[in-house]
Design an enzyme around this catalytic site. Structure first.
Site, PDB file in Angstrom:
ATOM      1  N   LYS A  92      10.970  -5.451   0.286  1.00 11.63           N
ATOM      2  CA  LYS A  92      10.082  -4.457   0.674  1.00 11.63           C
ATOM      3  C   LYS A  92       8.683  -5.100   0.215  1.00 11.63           C
ATOM      4  O   LYS A  92       8.732  -5.426  -0.863  1.00 11.63           O
ATOM      5  CB  LYS A  92      10.286  -3.124   0.206  1.00 11.63           C
ATOM      6  N   GLN A 113       6.516  -8.190  -6.851  1.00 11.57           N
ATOM      7  CA  GLN A 113       7.042  -7.018  -6.110  1.00 11.57           C
ATOM      8  C   GLN A 113       8.497  -6.663  -6.322  1.00 11.57           C
ATOM      9  O   GLN A 113       8.592  -5.373  -6.638  1.00 11.57           O
ATOM     10  CB  GLN A 113       6.915  -7.505  -4.622  1.00 11.57           C
ATOM     11  N   LYS A 128       7.175 -10.458   0.103  1.00 13.91           N
ATOM     12  CA  LYS A 128       5.568 -10.467   0.424  1.00 13.91           C
ATOM     13  C   LYS A 128       5.471 -11.401   1.771  1.00 13.91           C
ATOM     14  O   LYS A 128       6.177 -12.273   1.703  1.00 13.91           O
ATOM     15  CB  LYS A 128       4.974 -11.096  -0.722  1.00 13.91           C
ATOM     16  N   ASP A 168      -1.549  -4.999   3.048  1.00 15.05           N
ATOM     17  CA  ASP A 168      -2.256  -5.472   1.650  1.00 15.05           C
ATOM     18  C   ASP A 168      -3.838  -5.939   2.109  1.00 15.05           C
ATOM     19  O   ASP A 168      -4.241  -5.435   3.000  1.00 15.05           O
ATOM     20  CB  ASP A 168      -1.348  -6.763   1.123  1.00 15.05           C
ATOM     21  N   SER A 381       5.313   4.086   0.183  1.00  9.16           N
ATOM     22  CA  SER A 381       5.895   3.499   1.266  1.00  9.16           C
ATOM     23  C   SER A 381       7.222   3.784   1.336  1.00  9.16           C
ATOM     24  O   SER A 381       7.959   4.105   2.758  1.00  9.16           O
ATOM     25  CB  SER A 381       5.687   2.086   1.161  1.00  9.16           C
TER      26      SER A 381
HETATM   27  P1  NDP Z   1      -8.548  -4.422   0.841  1.00  6.27           P
HETATM   28  O1  NDP Z   1      -8.430  -5.661   1.851  1.00  6.27           O
HETATM   29  O2  NDP Z   1      -8.647  -3.252   1.301  1.00  6.27           O
HETATM   30  O3  NDP Z   1      -9.594  -4.778  -0.186  1.00  6.27           O
HETATM   31  C1  NDP Z   1      -9.908  -5.738  -0.983  1.00  6.27           C
HETATM   32  C2  NDP Z   1     -11.031  -5.666  -1.644  1.00  6.27           C
HETATM   33  O4  NDP Z   1     -11.194  -6.694  -2.625  1.00  6.27           O
HETATM   34  C3  NDP Z   1     -12.393  -5.847  -1.075  1.00  6.27           C
HETATM   35  O5  NDP Z   1     -13.426  -5.156  -1.488  1.00  6.27           O
HETATM   36  C4  NDP Z   1     -12.523  -7.359  -0.794  1.00  6.27           C
HETATM   37  O6  NDP Z   1     -13.850  -7.808  -0.784  1.00  6.27           O
HETATM   38  C5  NDP Z   1     -12.418  -7.682  -2.208  1.00  6.27           C
HETATM   39  N1  NDP Z   1     -12.012  -9.218  -2.606  1.00  6.27           N
HETATM   40  C6  NDP Z   1     -11.024  -9.518  -1.713  1.00  6.27           C
HETATM   41  N2  NDP Z   1     -10.517 -11.061  -2.276  1.00  6.27           N
HETATM   42  C7  NDP Z   1     -11.688 -11.185  -3.093  1.00  6.27           C
HETATM   43  C8  NDP Z   1     -12.139 -12.299  -3.963  1.00  6.27           C
HETATM   44  N3  NDP Z   1     -11.474 -13.407  -3.725  1.00  6.27           N
HETATM   45  N4  NDP Z   1     -13.087 -11.964  -4.828  1.00  6.27           N
HETATM   46  C9  NDP Z   1     -13.606 -10.575  -4.953  1.00  6.27           C
HETATM   47  N5  NDP Z   1     -13.240  -9.706  -4.279  1.00  6.27           N
HETATM   48  C10 NDP Z   1     -12.291  -9.866  -3.390  1.00  6.27           C
HETATM   49  O7  NDP Z   1      -7.241  -4.771  -0.112  1.00  6.27           O
HETATM   50  P2  NDP Z   1      -6.504  -3.710  -0.670  1.00  6.27           P
HETATM   51  O8  NDP Z   1      -7.442  -2.650  -1.484  1.00  6.27           O
HETATM   52  O9  NDP Z   1      -5.447  -3.230  -0.116  1.00  6.27           O
HETATM   53  O10 NDP Z   1      -5.870  -4.517  -2.041  1.00  6.27           O
HETATM   54  C11 NDP Z   1      -6.414  -4.786  -3.234  1.00  6.27           C
HETATM   55  C12 NDP Z   1      -5.509  -5.288  -4.304  1.00  6.27           C
HETATM   56  O11 NDP Z   1      -4.596  -4.507  -4.616  1.00  6.27           O
HETATM   57  C13 NDP Z   1      -4.842  -6.676  -3.948  1.00  6.27           C
HETATM   58  O12 NDP Z   1      -4.616  -7.313  -5.081  1.00  6.27           O
HETATM   59  C14 NDP Z   1      -3.432  -5.924  -3.442  1.00  6.27           C
HETATM   60  O13 NDP Z   1      -2.498  -7.173  -3.708  1.00  6.27           O
HETATM   61  C15 NDP Z   1      -3.318  -4.847  -4.614  1.00  6.27           C
HETATM   62  N6  NDP Z   1      -2.419  -4.013  -3.788  1.00  6.27           N
HETATM   63  C16 NDP Z   1      -2.635  -3.049  -2.770  1.00  6.27           C
HETATM   64  C17 NDP Z   1      -1.709  -2.193  -2.470  1.00  6.27           C
HETATM   65  C18 NDP Z   1      -2.168  -1.285  -1.109  1.00  6.27           C
HETATM   66  O14 NDP Z   1      -1.466  -0.110  -1.039  1.00  6.27           O
HETATM   67  N7  NDP Z   1      -3.141  -1.427  -0.337  1.00  6.27           N
HETATM   68  C19 NDP Z   1      -0.692  -1.752  -3.102  1.00  6.27           C
HETATM   69  C20 NDP Z   1      -0.406  -2.572  -4.308  1.00  6.27           C
HETATM   70  C21 NDP Z   1      -1.262  -3.574  -4.678  1.00  6.27           C
HETATM   71  P3  NDP Z   1     -14.441  -8.172   0.668  1.00  6.27           P
HETATM   72  O15 NDP Z   1     -14.336  -7.053   1.543  1.00  6.27           O
HETATM   73  O16 NDP Z   1     -15.641  -8.946   0.378  1.00  6.27           O
HETATM   74  O17 NDP Z   1     -13.300  -9.402   1.123  1.00  6.27           O
END
Ligand code: NDP
Length: 449
Positions: A92, A113, A128, A168, A381
């Site tokens: 998962k 994970q 992943k 993600d 999830s």
């Molecule tokens: P989203 O794609 O919804 O949002 C990601 C955010 O981070 C955006 O604001 C993006 O900006 C910014 N971002 C991405 N890459 C970079 C970078 N290289 N430098 C600076 N900012 C960056 O993703 P999520 O919110 O789902 O995920 C965010 C984090 O949380 C990740 O590490 C993910 O693995 C982790 N996570 C997510 C879960 C989930 O349920 N969604 C569960 C557990 C962990 P921009 O729009 O400009 O790209």
């Protein structure tokens, strides 16, 4: 540095095999450093090659993903699925679509994970996957054709009892919808439990969208209460990112009495001393996939600054990094300490570099590592999978109450593990050891090592 000779040998072997996988090596080293505290007392680990198995994925799948853009041009991306460990349940873990995706990043995420899923207390293994495809700037039709092509290979490797992907970075409700639609066509079955993060109309769970951000705040609240006799109430909060995790972390932190004053995207950050107006952020990010810069154009009194790392110069009591890996380096950590923060809790996966964690710990701050703090997403999830199996849906309040309980349990589990290891309050060690012990017990009991 690793003290145990056995762990040193294992780590040397990992480096020798994959010297270029810097994110994976960083994640493995952090966990092995924690295991130093228990490995001497468990000679069976070395005799059974436990740690060697633990750091090696069960299976890695890579594949070609051809797709056609709106002009009729064919592009080819690379798809991946890392099935890391299935000892406690079906693999998962999310799918990430981002140009930076490579084997090192996905192996680090898959490895983390495994431990995270173990901490949820639910029966799920770790995986992943993703692609170096960039959904930014693509039309809905292009994203759909990419997702359909991606699933045309992935479908043969997944299933509700085998491997259950989710979203993600770059994979939200739109992408999951296209992926699930293609899976159903190929399999001729309505097997809702094969993917999570689905839309409510076709098997999704209420509160899944909110779960990672909400869960982050529930765990942080419990940590503040138990370790500092404090809470979010009246605290200034900085949340990096403005995606799924960041938006709902901002919402819950505000509901719990905090004031979020800054958010960011990969281009830069906004500062609103009066408190971020989340409806504006939602309109920009969820409404039309815009840039965070727009916020400052729409909200008087707020400012926008180019460069996403600058967000950590803004003083706060609680820092919630929710963007991506390695966004808090030494300089950012020093700024956070200088700003008087009392706690950092990781919403993103591995947003804090090891040297930055040390700075927080030396400053006596609370630090909640991602594998515990952001486990609410995958936990919900798993609740979505339960509802799919029952063919029944819980209310928002029911799912939210279960999520809250899971996050409180995770905090106590990792805190107690830190006490048992003689490093009271070191939640990095606590999370690594609590997560590891359950997985290894399951591996040994099933004769997998
Ligand atoms: P989203 O794609 O919804 O949002 C990601 C955010 O981070 C955006 O604001 C993006 O900006 C910014 N971002 C991405 N890459 C970079 C970078 N290289 N430098 C600076 N900012 C960056 O993703 P999520 O919110 O789902 O995920 C965010 C984090 O949380 C990740 O590490 C993910 O693995 C982790 N996570 C997510 C879960 C989930 O349920 N969604 C569960 C557990 C962990 P921009 O729009 O400009 O790209």
């Amino acid at each position: 540095m690793l003290k145990s000779e056995y762990l040193q040998r294992v780590y040397t072997q990992v480096i020798k095999r994959d010297p270029d996988q810097k994110e994976f090596l960083q994640a493995v080293l952090e966990v092995l450093e924690s295991l130093d505290a228990i490995v001497e007392a468990h000679s069976e680990y070395e005799a059974n090659g436990v740690i060697e198995s633990f750091v090696e994925p069960e299976r890695i799948i890579t594949f070609r993903v051809p797709w056609t853009d709106d002009q009729g041009q064919v592009h080819v991306n690379r798809g991946y699925r890392i099935q890391f460990n299935s000892a406690i349940g079906p693999y998962k873990g999310g799918l990430r679509f981002h140009p930076s995706v490579n084997l090192s990043i996905l192996k680090f995420l898959g490895f983390e994970q495994v431990l995270k899923n173990s901490l949820t207390g639910l029966p799920i293994g770790g995986a992943k996957g993703g692609s170096d495809f960039d959904p930014k700037g693509k039309s809905d039709r292009e994203v759909m054709r990419f997702c359909q092509s991606f699933m045309t290979e992935l479908y043969r490797h997944i299933g509700q009892f085998t491997d259950v992907p989710a979203g993600d970075i770059g994979v939200g409700g739109r992408e999951i919808g296209y992926l699930y639609g293609q899976y159903r066509r190929l399999r001729n079955t309505s097997e809702a439990g094969v993917l999570t993060g689905k839309g409510l109309a076709y098997g999704g769970s209420l509160a899944r969208t909110e779960a990672t951000g909400y869960g982050l705040c529930y765990l942080t609240q419990e940590m503040l209460k138990c370790m500092k006799n404090d809470s979010f109430s009246g605290k200034t909060v900085v949340v990096s990112g403005s995606g799924n995790v960041a938006i709902f972390a901002c919402q819950k932190a505000t509901e719990l009495g905090g004031k979020v004053v800054a958010m960011s995207d990969s281009n830069g950050y906004i500062h609103d001393p009066k408190g971020i107006q989340l409806d504006v952020v939602k309109d920009i990010k969820l409404g039309h996939r815009g840039r965070i810069k727009e916020y400052a154009e729409r909200v008087p009194g707020s400012t926008y600054t180019d460069g996403f790392r600058g967000i950590w110069t803004i003083p706060c009591d609680i820092a919630l990094p929710c963007a991506t890996q390695n966004e808090i380096d030494q300089e950012a950590a020093e700024n956070i300490v200088k700003g008087g923060a009392m706690a950092v809790a990781e919403g993103a996966n591995m947003p804090t570099l090891p040297e930055a964690i040390q700075i927080f710990q030396k400053a006596g701050m609370l630090f909640a590592p991602a594998k515990a703090a952001n486990a609410g997403g995958v936990a919900t999830s798993a609740l979505e999978m339960s509802q799919n199996s029952m063919r029944y849906g819980w209310t928002f309040q029911e799912v939210d109450a279960k999520l809250q309980q899971i996050m409180v349990n995770i905090f106590h589990n990792i805190y107690n593990a830190s006490v048992e290891c003689g490093v009271t309050g070191d939640l990095v060690v606590g999370a690594n050891i609590a997560g590891f012990k359950k997985v290894v017990e399951a591996m040994m009991a099933q004769g997998l090592v």
